[in-house]
Design an enzyme around this catalytic site. Structure first.
Site, short mmCIF file in Angstrom:
data_model
loop_
_atom_site.label_atom_id
_atom_site.label_comp_id
_atom_site.label_asym_id
_atom_site.label_seq_id
_atom_site.Cartn_x
_atom_site.Cartn_y
_atom_site.Cartn_z
N ARG A 1 116.75 -71.74 12.86
CA ARG A 1 116.72 -72.99 13.62
C ARG A 1 118.16 -73.45 13.84
O ARG A 1 118.66 -73.42 14.96
CB ARG A 1 115.89 -74.05 12.89
CG ARG A 1 115.76 -75.36 13.66
CD ARG A 1 114.78 -76.31 12.98
NE ARG A 1 115.21 -76.71 11.64
CZ ARG A 1 114.51 -77.52 10.85
NH1 ARG A 1 113.34 -77.99 11.25
NH2 ARG A 1 114.96 -77.83 9.65
N MET B 1 93.83 -96.22 25.25
CA MET B 1 95.23 -96.47 24.93
C MET B 1 95.38 -97.46 23.78
O MET B 1 96.19 -97.25 22.87
CB MET B 1 95.97 -97.01 26.16
CG MET B 1 97.46 -97.26 25.90
SD MET B 1 98.33 -97.93 27.33
CE MET B 1 98.35 -96.50 28.41
N LYS C 1 114.48 -89.68 7.50
CA LYS C 1 114.57 -89.52 8.95
C LYS C 1 113.24 -89.90 9.59
O LYS C 1 112.22 -90.06 8.91
CB LYS C 1 114.94 -88.08 9.31
CG LYS C 1 113.93 -87.03 8.83
CD LYS C 1 114.38 -85.63 9.18
CE LYS C 1 113.34 -84.60 8.73
NZ LYS C 1 113.72 -83.23 9.12
N TYR D 1 85.40 -94.25 28.73
CA TYR D 1 85.90 -93.68 29.98
C TYR D 1 85.13 -92.41 30.38
O TYR D 1 84.73 -91.62 29.52
CB TYR D 1 87.38 -93.33 29.87
CG TYR D 1 88.33 -94.49 30.04
CD1 TYR D 1 88.37 -95.19 31.23
CD2 TYR D 1 89.18 -94.87 29.01
CE1 TYR D 1 89.25 -96.26 31.40
CE2 TYR D 1 90.06 -95.94 29.16
CZ TYR D 1 90.09 -96.63 30.37
OH TYR D 1 90.95 -97.68 30.54
#
Length: 834
Positions: free
Chosen positions: A599, A776, A501, A727
Site C-alpha cells: 500500500r 435518506m 483517525k 419507495y
C-alpha cells in the site's frame, strides 16, 4: 482523624522515613492526578501489569503529598515525608480499610450478584436518605481496589453504609468480606457476567456467598433455583448444630410462599404496580418503570425497607418517586461550542469529587463552570458542608460557580471568600431558569451536578446543543477497559500507539484522544494533518503521528508539532526541504516500510539510499520505523505474517545500523497484539480493539462494547394487508401490520442495503425487522408482534444486544465501514463510569 502511625500499625509496615508520625490522614490516593488535599493524603503506590505506582511518587510529592505507602525500596526517598514499606501495597490498602471499618458500629448493607448491584445500591440510598446519613460505594466501586476505597469513606456522621462487591475469580470475595463485614446482605441475581474465572454457576454463587458469612439477614429471590439451593446449603453449613444461630433469610418470590410473596404485577402508562403478601397482609407499591430488570431491582429494595421496618406509607411514597439511575457521567456537546458534563443522578461530596476530577480533564476548554444544587446530605452542618464544597472549587481551579437552592443561597459567604472564583446563586431551579437569558455560556466546560429533587434535566435541555435526535453514545469507561485488556498482553516496556483517525472510528476525536492521553498512551495516530491540528487546538499534548501527510501541509505539521509518516523518497525530500527552510533540527519523523502489503512504504531495495539520506539530514530524527501486517487476524495466513516480520527485521535492521541512536520499531496492529506476541517490538498500534471489536475473535469475550447507536420512533401506523410500504411500491404487506417509522436513514450511515428485512433494530427488547427500502432520513420497521410500542419510544440500531459486527455482516461489509460511516449529524454523547 486517622494518623500515619495508625496506618503503619494496621498494615504492619516498616518505616523507611519519618517526618511526622502524628500527621492526620483523610484521603487515600492511588492516582497522583487526583489529589484533593495533599497535606492529609496517603499516596499508595499500587503495582499492576500495566503500571507501577512507584513511578509517580515524585509527581505526588510535587503536588504536596508527604505520606507514602510503597512495596519496594526506591532510589531516592521523598524529602520531609513519611514513607512506609510493605510487602504488597494492595494487600496493605485492604488491611487499612478493614481496620478502618472496625471503628464503626452502624448497620452496613453488602450487595453482590451478577447484575443490578449499583442500581439497588443507589435506589436504597435514595429511599433511605430522608431518615439517615448514608455512605455508599461511589458509582460501581466494587473491585479489590474499589471496595477498600469505598469503605475508607465511612465517617462519624454516617448512620448507614451501603457497599457493593463484585468478583471475577475464586478467592477474591474473602478479602472483600473482611473489608465490608456487612450486617445485611442482598444477593441480586446470578447470571453469566464475569463467569470466565469459575468452573460453573454453583462455584460462582458459593464464592459470592462468602460476603454474607457474618450477616444477620440476607435478602434474595427464591425463584432462582440454583441460587436458592446454594443459599440454603450455605446457611445450614454456617449454622452447624446450633439451630438458634445463623442467617435470617428474607426471601421474595412470584411462584411460592416467601417472606414477600408477589401475587400480581401490572404495567401501564410507564408505571408498574406490584402487589404482594407480607406478614399476613396484602401490600402494594407502584414504581415509575415497566422493564423487568427495574421491577426486580425495586423488589429487592422493597424487601430491604421492610426488613428495616420503614413504615408502609413511606415505602409507597418513596418507591413512586424512584428515578432512573445514570450509571455514568454523560458528556455532551453544549451550546456555543461548550462541553456539558451531566452528572445529576446524585448529589454528595464523594460523587462531587469524582465529577470535579473529570471536569479537570476537559483541557479543550480553559474556562470551567460548575452548576450545582444543594447537597441533600443529613448529618453535617450546612456551614461546614459548603465551606468544604467551596474549597473543592477553589482547589480545582473552577472559574465560575452557580449555586442553586436555599442552602447554597444562604451560604454564599463560603464561596465569596475565594476571589478567583466567580460565584452566582439562585434560590431554586425555577429562579435560575427565569434568569437563564442573563447568563452566557461560550466555549467552556460545564459540570451540571444536582440532586434529583432540583430537576436539573430542565437546565440540561437549555445547555445542550440542539441536534439530530438519533444519538450514538460512547462509553469511555468501556474504552479504557479495552485499552487495559490489550495492555495486559504486552511485554514489559512495550509502548502503545492508539489510532484516532477517521473521527476515532466514528466515535469522536477529542473525547477519545483526551481519555487516551489521561490513561497514559504513548502515541496517537491520525490520518491527515487537519485531524492532528484539531487535537492540538483542543489541548492534546501527547505525540501525534500523521499517517497520510499531504506535502503541502508539512509546514503546518511542524507549527503544530505533528510527526509525519514518510513512505517514499518524494515525501522524504519534500519534508526535509521544509524542515531546512524552517530551520528545525532533529524533527521527529516515522519511516514506513513495505513488507508485503503493497500500500505505502519504502521497498527493501531503498534501504541503503534511505540510510544515506537520513544521515545527511540534520533537520530530522527517526522517531520510529514501522510496517503494517496485512493478515494478522487470520491463522491461515500466519506463514505470510512471519514473512512480513522477517522482511521487517532485515529492512529496519539496515536502517538502525546507520543511525547513531535507536528508534522505536513497531509492526503489530490490534489483531497482532494478541496473536503474534513475539512481534510486539518496542510499540504496538491499537485500533478497532479499543472500540470493543476483535477481528481475530481471540479476545472478544474480554472486550466491552463501546458504542450504542439509538434513535426514536417518529410514527406508528397500521398498514392493511396488500398495501405497499416505502419507495418503489415494491414491498407489499403480507398481512395487517403495525409499522414504526424510525429516525435514521442512509444519510445517517445506516446502509441502504439493510432494507427489506435484511436487518432489524431492537424495540422494547425485541427485534423489529426493516420493511421496505431504507430512506435518506427514515426507515420503517415491523412491530406487528411487539406489544406496547408507542411514538417516541427508543430503537437500538446497534449496541450491547445487537453487535455492530452483526450489522456489518448483514450489510456485507466490515465493522470499520459501519462505525466510520455514522454521519457527523448524529449526536455523540459520552458516558464515563470510572
Amino acid at each position: 482523624m486517622t494518623k500515619v502511625e495508625q496506618i503503619a500499625r494496621w498494615c504492619q509496615g516498616e518505616w523507611l522515613a519519618v517526618a511526622d508520625k502524628d500527621a492526620a490522614l483523610t484521603e487515600l490516593c492511588i492516582d497522583s492526578r487526583n489529589i484533593e488535599d495533599p497535606a492529609t493524603t496517603l499516596f499508595i503506590a499500587l503495582r499492576s501489569p500495566m503500571r507501577d505506582g512507584h513511578g509517580f511518587i515524585a509527581d505526588a510529592w510535587q503536588r504536596g503529598v508527604r505520606n507514602f505507602l510503597i512495596s519496594h525500596p526506591i532510589d531516592t526517598l521523598p524529602q520531609d515525608s513519611n514513607v512506609i514499606l510493605v510487602k504488597d501495597t494492595l494487600a496493605a490498602l485492604q488491611q487499612v480499610a478493614a481496620a478502618h471499618r472496625k471503628q464503626f458500629h452502624i448497620p452496613v448493607i453488602g450487595i453482590t450478584g451478577s447484575n443490578g448491584k449499583t442500581i439497588v445500591k443507589e435506589w436504597l440510598a435514595a429511599l433511605l436518605s430522608e431518615d439517615r446519613s448514608i455512605v455508599r460505594s461511589p458509582r460501581s466501586y466494587n473491585s479489590q481496589i474499589g471496595v477498600p476505597l469505598s469503605v475508607w469513606l465511612m465517617a462519624p456522621e454516617h448512620q448507614l453504609a451501603i457497599f457493593e462487591a463484585g468478583i471475577s475469580q475464586p478467592g477474591e470475595m474473602e478479602k472483600l468480606e473482611r473489608i465490608i463485614h456487612p450486617d445485611i446482605g442482598i444477593f441480586t441475581n446470578i447470571g453469566e457476567a464475569h463467569s470466565e474465572g469459575f468452573l460453573n454457576t454453583r462455584q460462582k454463587i458459593n464464592e459470592k456467598l462468602i460476603l454474607f458469612r457474618h450477616v444477620k439477614q440476607l435478602v434474595y429471590c427464591s425463584d432462582q433455583v440454583q441460587l436458592h439451593e446454594c443459599i440454603v446449603q450455605y446457611t445450614h453449613a454456617l449454622r452447624g448444630n446450633d439451630s438458634s444461630s445463623g442467617i435470617q433469610l428474607f426471601t421474595w418470590s412470584r411462584r411460592q410462599a416467601a417472606d414477600l410473596q408477589v401475587t400480581h404485577t401490572h404495567s401501564t402508562n410507564g408505571k408498574t404496580t406490584i402487589q404482594a403478601l407480607y406478614d399476613g397482609s396484602e401490600i402494594q407499591v407502584t414504581i415509575p418503570f415497566t422493564d423487568e430488570a427495574s421491577v426486580e431491582n425495586a423488589i429487592h429494595c422493597w424487601c430491604t425497607l421492610l426488613l428495616l421496618s420503614v413504615p408502609q406509607n413511606d415505602i409507597r411514597e418513596r418507591m413512586m418517586g424512584l428515578q432512573p439511575i445514570s450509571m455514568r457521567m454523560e458528556i455532551k456537546h453544549g451550546i456555543n461550542d461548550s462541553t456539558l458534563i451531566n452528572d445529576t443522578y446524585n448529589s454528595d461530596l464523594t460523587s462531587l469529587q469524582l465529577a470535579l476530577n473529570y471536569l479537570g480533564q476537559q483541557r479543550q476548554h480553559s474556562y470551567h463552570t460548575v452548576i450545582m444544587s444543594d447537597i441533600l446530605q443529613p448529618g453535617k452542618r450546612d456551614l461546614d458542608l459548603y465551606d468544604e464544597v467551596a474549597e473543592y472549587m477553589s482547589r480545582r481551579n473552577v472559574q465560575r460557580f452557580i449555586g442553586i437552592g436555599p442552602a447554597l443561597y444562604k451560604n454564599k459567604a463560603s464561596f465569596r471568600k475565594y476571589k478567583q472564583l466567580r460565584s452566582i446563586f439562585f434560590r431554586s431551579t425555577e429562579h435560575f431558569l427565569k434568569n437563564f437569558h442573563m447568563l452566557s455560556f461560550d466555549k467552556e466546560a460545564i459540570l451540571l451536578k444536582g440532586a434529583r429533587a432540583f430537576t436539573f434535566e430542565k437546565i440540561s435541555v437549555l445547555l445542550e446543543q440542539k441536534v439530530h435526535q438519533t444519538v450514538m453514545s460512547i462509553d469511555l469507561s468501556a474504552l479504557r477497559h479495552n485499552l487495559d485488556v490489550y495492555r495486559s498482553l504486552l511485554r514489559p516496556g512495550v509502548r502503545t500507539m492508539a489510532m484516532v483517525k477517521a473521527f476515532a472510528y466514528g466515535s469522536g476525536s477529542y473525547e477519545i484522544a483526551n481519555l487516551l492521553q489521561y490513561a497514559g498512551i504513548d502515541y496517537l495516530a491520525v490520518a491527515y494533518t487537519d485531524e492532528g491540528v484539531a487535537l492540538r487546538r483542543a489541548g492534546i499534548k501527547v505525540p501525534i503521528m500523521v499517517m497520510s501527510p499531504d506535502a503541502t501541509s508539512f509546514d503546518r505539521m511542524i507549527a503544530w508539532k505533528l510527526e509525519p509518516e514518510l513512505y517514499n523518497f518524494r515525501s522524504f525530500d519534500a519534508f526535509t526541504a521544509i524542515a531546512a527552510t524552517l530551520q528545525v533540527s532533529q524533527y521527529p519523523v516515522h519511516i514506513k516500510l513495505d513488507t508485503g502489503m503493497h500500500r505505502l512504504g519504502f521497498n527493501a531495495a531503498d534501504m541503503d539510499a534511505l540510510a544515506e539520506r537520513i544521515a545527511a539530514q540534520p533537520g530530522i530524527k527517526v522517531a520510529s520505523i514501522f510496517s503494517h501486517l496485512a493478515a494478522s487476524d487470520d491463522a491461515a495466513q500466519d506463514d505470510f505474517t512471519r514473512q512480513q516480520a522477517a522482511a521487517f527485521d532485515t529492512m529496519s535492521g539496515k536502517l538502525v545500523q546507520h543511525l547513531p541512536y535507536t528508534p522505536i520499531r513497531h509492526l503489530c496492529n490490534t489483531a497482532g497484539i494478541a496473536r503474534h506476541t513475539s512481534l510486539q517490538y518496542d510499540m504496538v498500534r491499537l485500533g478497532l480493539g479499543l472500540y470493543g471489536i476483535d477481528s481475530s475473535a481471540s479476545l472478544q469475550g474480554r472486550l466491552r462494547q463501546v458504542s450504542t447507536l439509538r434513535t426514536s420512533i417518529a410514527q406508528v401506523r397500521h398498514v392493511p394487508a396488500g398495501d405497499s410500504i416505502g419507495y418503489g411500491h415494491h414491498t407489499i404487506a403480507p398481512r395487517d401490520m403495525r409499522i414504526a417509522t424510525i429516525c435514521i436513514g442512509y444519510a445517517d450511515g445506516y446502509p441502504r442495503s439493510l432494507g427489506n428485512g435484511k436487518a432489524h433494530v431492537i424495540i422494547n427488547g425485541r427485534p423489529a425487522p426493516t420493511v421496505g427500502s431504507i430512506c435518506m432520513d427514515m426507515c420503517m420497521t415491523d412491530i406487528t408482534d411487539i406489544p406496547g410500542v408507542a411514538e417516541g419510544d427508543e430503537a437500538i440500531v446497534f449496541g450491547q444486544d445487537l453487535a455492530v459486527t452483526q450489522l456489518a455482516s448483514w450489510a456485507g461489509t466490515i465493522p470499520y465501514e459501519i462505525m466510520t460511516g455514522i454521519s457527523q449529524r448524529v449526536k455523540r454523547v459520552y458516558t464515563n463510569g470510572e
